[in-house]
Design a protein around this motif. Sequence first.
Motif, PDB file in Angstrom:
ATOM      1  N   ALA A 115     -52.098  79.137  80.078  1.00  0.00           N
ATOM      2  CA  ALA A 115     -50.842  78.963  79.348  1.00  0.00           C
ATOM      3  C   ALA A 115     -50.324  77.523  79.471  1.00  0.00           C
ATOM      4  N   GLU A 165     -42.523  85.397  79.415  1.00  0.00           N
ATOM      5  CA  GLU A 165     -42.768  86.814  79.709  1.00  0.00           C
ATOM      6  C   GLU A 165     -44.102  87.040  80.413  1.00  0.00           C
ATOM      7  N   THR A 166     -45.068  86.160  80.189  1.00  0.00           N
ATOM      8  CA  THR A 166     -46.332  86.284  80.924  1.00  0.00           C
ATOM      9  C   THR A 166     -46.074  86.147  82.432  1.00  0.00           C
ATOM     10  N   HIS A 204     -42.338  79.352  76.055  1.00  0.00           N
ATOM     11  CA  HIS A 204     -42.747  80.513  75.248  1.00  0.00           C
ATOM     12  C   HIS A 204     -43.681  81.450  76.010  1.00  0.00           C
ATOM     13  N   HIS A 205     -44.088  81.066  77.192  1.00  0.00           N
ATOM     14  CA  HIS A 205     -44.896  81.961  78.029  1.00  0.00           C
ATOM     15  C   HIS A 205     -44.076  82.618  79.142  1.00  0.00           C
ATOM     16  N   LEU A 249     -54.406  83.211  83.903  1.00  0.00           N
ATOM     17  CA  LEU A 249     -53.483  83.342  82.775  1.00  0.00           C
ATOM     18  C   LEU A 249     -52.429  82.246  82.778  1.00  0.00           C
ATOM     19  N   TRP A 268     -44.217  89.246  83.713  1.00  0.00           N
ATOM     20  CA  TRP A 268     -45.139  90.393  83.752  1.00  0.00           C
ATOM     21  C   TRP A 268     -46.045  90.312  84.983  1.00  0.00           C
TER      22      TRP A 268
END
Lengths: 435, 457
Positions: free
Chosen positions: A78, A103-104, A100-101, A74, A107
């Motif tokens: 990204a 929060e990935t 912009h990634h 992931l 998480w």
Amino acid sequence: MPTLPHYPFTLHTLDNGLRLVVSEDHLAPVVAVNVWYDVGSRHETPGRTGFAHLFEHLMFQGSRNVGRNDHFGLISAAGGTLNGTTWCDRTNYYETVPAHHLETALWLEADRMGGLLDALDQQNLDNQREVVKNEKRQTRDNQPYGRWLELLHEHGFPQGHPYQHSTIGSMADLDAASLEDARAFYATWYAPDNAVLSVVGDVDPAAVLDAAQRYFGGIPAKGSFPEPPPSDAPPVIGTEVRMHVPDRVPLPRTFIGYRCPPFGTPDFDAVEMLSTVLGGGRGSRLYKALVLDRPLLQPPDGNVLSAWPFVGGASLLIADLPAREGVDPAELEAAYHEVAASIAEGVTEAELERARALVTSDWLHHLATVEGRADTFSQFTTLFDDPGLVNDMLPRVLAVTADDVMRVAREVVREDNRVVLVFEPEPALDDEAAA
Amino acid sequence: MSQASAARLVAERPVPTDPRPWSFPSFDRYDVAGSRVVAAHLPGKPLAVVSLVVDAGAIAEPRGKEGVALLLAATLAEGTRDRDAYSLAVAAERLGASWRADVDWESLRCGFEVPVGDVRAATELLAETVRDAALADDAIERVRSERLDDLSIDMSQPGARASMEFAKQLFAEDSRYSRPDGGVVDTVAGLTPDDVRAFHAGRVGPAGATLVVAGDLTDVDVRELGRIVFEGWSGAESSPVSTTATAHPAGSRVVLVDRPGSVQSMLYVGHEAPARRTPDYVAMTTMALALGGMFNSRLNYRLREDKGYTYGAFGGFDCRRDGGVFVARAAVQSEVTAPALTTLVNELTLMREAGLTADELEHARNYRAGIFPINFAGPGAVASGLGDLVVHGHPDDHFDRLRADILAVGLDAVNQAAADRLHTDRLLCVVVGDAASIGDELRATGIGSVEVVNDGG
């Protein structure tokens, strides 16, 4: 002296004890996410060496909501980078991603902080055990001089000291690690109140706090953690330890480790300045004497002398002395000791100015990237509960005086406080080459 | 129930927000005193890089003088007409400036990273170091013997040893690429001070040099920096050079470099590759990223995460201005050398025959395009990128266009590149390991003939 940048930051502690450091930097649309857990090889117990590091590998094998290969998958999809490392005083995990990634990344870190055991199984453990054993072979056992750091740790710290064993551990302990051991290790150390989360980059601090609450807020605090094994150490080793290490190497190379005050103390700052005056850069005393004036020392890639930052009772000051072809390592070592001893006799202001400028540039370089800064925020918050050291540490080192340097030189650079490892070509190698 | 599983976690993966735009930092080109300056303004950065990119790379070396470029680069810091090595080092280090001088196939690059307030003073030192280099006999002879010691250390490291053997076996004897860009013991040992001075005189001059500056230029007069370096400098008129000449053997073969007692075997597997300007560059390198350029690449997944043979497996193209190579590599536990090599070769074959899946392509594209702002975050990386523009003659919008091309490359193009550019019918497989314990197994793989060579090369 250049104007030193001041990096802004905020520190929040979530209800579950997770400390969150956020620092804005809008120069590029990227963000670094960095988690330090306050567990490293110094927390390991006998028979379980290498465990903190093996465990770090297991943290990339999936967790409750994250598939086995998704952590790397992931983040790379990204357009980001990631890794984790283990050292004596910590285990860290980090991602740098397009902003912009963000929060990935949060998480993923939260899911393995709170839900690793849902995915941990024997197959993951067995596979990563083999990977780690190959890491040890590749970086140590199959490399010329590969055992030097392991040996300096073993002999530079007292018997039973938590720095005495290496982070990579022993093959036997790695083989013995069971799934139950892994589960127990996680349950003991991996919790929000034993971690620091740093977020540095093109972000809004309020939004980061909100996101951190959302992803990490549901992970319960553990409350208490075992004390690491006692790390008190006498200030000096007490005797010279000298080892000759026959190895599959082409040229002799001598490593000298001195026990020195721990990282975080003013005396360690002085040792850092000492190492730069004496052995940092081409304008240092050692480089001049052993490379430029007499061809004894093969110029190393890094510095001839460097201070290693450990917090547990004592650190190491390490000299790396590869001998030139045809040079007797004893001759090189004698010349080295002569120069090293000279520092206790006096340090000039010009030498200090050079060292201050180099230390400053190195520090600015280290903090130049968002990932370097995030790691440093995590480091200072974990080790000293003080993220402000990102701005305050350098001025502290720059304030070291000539008297400080001479004093720590007398206390540290001593015959009864050194481990001398002399790597020498195995005779068998020469015989083969001749055959 | 264990404590950890009591955690309340967010089950759904977050949806990314809108990407913020990024482009390669804007830069300007200047003509100063008949030479070229390229400068990128990076506001807010406390450090700046000033670097001279000189058309004096390894491919410019005369036959038999391989290694002279790197020897020159290493000797530049050894003093000028007015200052000895120590004074020169102290002058730079008191600015917080550390000297770097490196050589690759196409260029010699040297300069400083320095706090931006002292970029002018560092540029003066750079000019002095390069233009007024003393290149004295004793300094050159000492640095040459240091280089020889470096090379003997390299030969004892499995990776460097494998790389050297790979180049030697892949390229014809008369190709510059048959030896590492730093030369080999035989050639470096034969270099004289006159060789170094002749290379300096013949290749290092204003005609073949470009000054690259990257940093916060708010208070910096870039033209002035250019004048400091170039004004009044008369030097070499460098001429274009060419190289390559690869050996094209029929069929695959294994070259086993005997390193007795090794607990791992170093695998280097590959073949020649096209130059940087090849029209399918983006397609073939994006394919290679999915094959061996990311953690989740096929090679690393299969050899590390699936089989546990290695700490890491990688593969990719090295496309030079003239020619290039493809190499896949891994250090594997000795006991599994033969199955690991077979697995690696099978992955290459599978890629050549069946190509990527659409998902793999999307992953590779997104990674490669997304990583630009991270890779070009600092002055060092931007200066290096600008140096590449100079070396390859790319247009000003090169990096932004490259990024757009990566995002646009399609599955057909990528899979055509896999079929065209992976030559699994004629692989050179170099293995550095304990021949006594792995030789028979390697012969039994059927990959190709096995030739054993002595560790010493």
